[in-house]
Motif scaffolding. Structure first.
Motif, PDB file in Angstrom:
ATOM      1  N   ASP A   1       1.990  12.191  -6.909  1.00 54.40           N
ATOM      2  CA  ASP A   1       1.857  12.703  -5.548  1.00 54.40           C
ATOM      3  C   ASP A   1       1.793  11.487  -4.630  1.00 54.40           C
ATOM      4  O   ASP A   1       0.747  11.142  -4.105  1.00 54.40           O
ATOM      5  CB  ASP A   1       0.609  13.574  -5.397  1.00 54.40           C
ATOM      6  CG  ASP A   1       0.597  14.344  -4.092  1.00 54.40           C
ATOM      7  OD1 ASP A   1       1.660  14.435  -3.455  1.00 54.40           O
ATOM      8  OD2 ASP A   1      -0.473  14.844  -3.703  1.00 54.40           O
ATOM      9  N   LEU A   2       2.936  10.839  -4.497  1.00 53.03           N
ATOM     10  CA  LEU A   2       3.029   9.605  -3.717  1.00 53.03           C
ATOM     11  C   LEU A   2       3.725   9.890  -2.395  1.00 53.03           C
ATOM     12  O   LEU A   2       4.802  10.480  -2.379  1.00 53.03           O
ATOM     13  CB  LEU A   2       3.819   8.547  -4.494  1.00 53.03           C
ATOM     14  CG  LEU A   2       3.277   8.189  -5.881  1.00 53.03           C
ATOM     15  CD1 LEU A   2       4.266   7.284  -6.603  1.00 53.03           C
ATOM     16  CD2 LEU A   2       1.923   7.516  -5.761  1.00 53.03           C
ATOM     17  N   GLU A   3       3.114   9.445  -1.301  1.00 50.31           N
ATOM     18  CA  GLU A   3       3.714   9.628   0.031  1.00 50.31           C
ATOM     19  C   GLU A   3       3.994   8.267   0.635  1.00 50.31           C
ATOM     20  O   GLU A   3       3.133   7.385   0.626  1.00 50.31           O
ATOM     21  CB  GLU A   3       2.768  10.412   0.933  1.00 50.31           C
ATOM     22  CG  GLU A   3       2.558  11.822   0.461  1.00 50.31           C
ATOM     23  CD  GLU A   3       1.705  12.642   1.423  1.00 50.31           C
ATOM     24  OE1 GLU A   3       1.483  12.203   2.565  1.00 50.31           O
ATOM     25  OE2 GLU A   3       1.263  13.722   1.026  1.00 50.31           O
ATOM     26  N   PHE A   4       5.196   8.137   1.176  1.00 45.37           N
ATOM     27  CA  PHE A   4       5.613   6.893   1.803  1.00 45.37           C
ATOM     28  C   PHE A   4       6.069   7.186   3.231  1.00 45.37           C
ATOM     29  O   PHE A   4       7.203   7.616   3.440  1.00 45.37           O
ATOM     30  CB  PHE A   4       6.750   6.236   0.997  1.00 45.37           C
ATOM     31  CG  PHE A   4       6.379   5.945  -0.429  1.00 45.37           C
ATOM     32  CD1 PHE A   4       5.638   4.829  -0.746  1.00 45.37           C
ATOM     33  CD2 PHE A   4       6.763   6.805  -1.446  1.00 45.37           C
ATOM     34  CE1 PHE A   4       5.283   4.566  -2.069  1.00 45.37           C
ATOM     35  CE2 PHE A   4       6.423   6.550  -2.763  1.00 45.37           C
ATOM     36  CZ  PHE A   4       5.677   5.428  -3.072  1.00 45.37           C
ATOM     37  N   PRO A   5       5.205   6.952   4.215  1.00 42.10           N
ATOM     38  CA  PRO A   5       5.564   7.248   5.600  1.00 42.10           C
ATOM     39  C   PRO A   5       6.442   6.174   6.239  1.00 42.10           C
ATOM     40  O   PRO A   5       7.028   6.407   7.285  1.00 42.10           O
ATOM     41  CB  PRO A   5       4.220   7.344   6.309  1.00 42.10           C
ATOM     42  CG  PRO A   5       3.310   6.495   5.500  1.00 42.10           C
ATOM     43  CD  PRO A   5       3.805   6.577   4.090  1.00 42.10           C
ATOM     44  N   ASP A   6       6.510   5.002   5.596  1.00 44.18           N
ATOM     45  CA  ASP A   6       7.281   3.903   6.179  1.00 44.18           C
ATOM     46  C   ASP A   6       8.374   3.448   5.222  1.00 44.18           C
ATOM     47  O   ASP A   6       8.142   3.288   4.023  1.00 44.18           O
ATOM     48  CB  ASP A   6       6.366   2.712   6.487  1.00 44.18           C
ATOM     49  CG  ASP A   6       5.291   3.055   7.496  1.00 44.18           C
ATOM     50  OD1 ASP A   6       5.618   3.729   8.482  1.00 44.18           O
ATOM     51  OD2 ASP A   6       4.126   2.665   7.279  1.00 44.18           O
TER      52      ASP A   6
END
Length: 188
Positions: free
Chosen positions: A83-88
């Motif tokens: 559950d990895l989120e990368f906003p950039d």
């Protein structure tokens, strides 16, 4: 986020590195982007007993971070939930050990156009201006009722501390607001 799209990439011996960078296209169509990786799967062609390690490289608050996010081994664990989120952007995935294939699955989330955010700010300002001219908001009514209750309580406190409203109240309560002790009959 306004739109959501499937994202998938395969890392293997021939394609060890893959970079997600939607900002390359952002100049012609500026939107906010976010990548969410949900799962890493080891392909059926993976060699038995071989470790396959996936590393991610991305920006943190201060500098670049390189860290393994999945370790898969055929015969033991062929998939791992992430559950990895990368906003950039950019985000680079690399198969640093093993021949794979390792499949990364997730979602690419697209936000509203930058121009839409500016329009929303203008609309919010207009709505606030309209509310000032309309009936008071429900919360404002509650606040008004609370203020009235507080004022009523303050007046009651003043009555107890200050001069009594009438003689009857003077007769029935002493200075501390308590009823006087009953008088004993002097004649017996």
């Amino acid at each position: 986020m306004a739109d959501e799209y499937f994202y998938g990439v395969t890392l293997s011996e021939t394609n060890k590195t893959e970079t997600w960078d939607p900002e390359i296209k952002a100049e012609e169509y500026p939107r906010t982007n976010k990548l969410v990786i949900r799962q890493a799967l080891l392909g059926q062609e993976a060699k038995d007993g071989e470790f396959n390690v996936v590393q991610v490289e991305t920006m943190s608050m201060r500098d670049t971070v390189k860290i393994p996010v999945a370790v898969l081994k055929s015969g033991e664990n062929r998939q791992v939930r992430l559950d990895l989120e990368f906003p950039d952007a950019p985000v680079t995935f690399t198969l640093i050990q093993g021949a794979g294939p390792v499949h990364l699955i997730g979602q690419h989330l697209l936000g509203a156009l930058v121009e839409e955010f500016e329009d929303m700010d203008d609309m919010e300002e207009e709505m606030l201006d309209e509310e000032e001219g309309d009936e008071p908001h429900v919360d404002a009514k509650k606040a008004k009722a609370n203020n009235k209750r507080k004022n009523d309580e303050d007046e009651e406190d003043d009555d107890e501390e200050g001069a009594p409203k009438n003689k009857k109240s003077k007769m029935t309560h002493n200075a501390k607001g308590k009823a006087p002790a009953p008088k004993k009959n002097a004649k017996k």
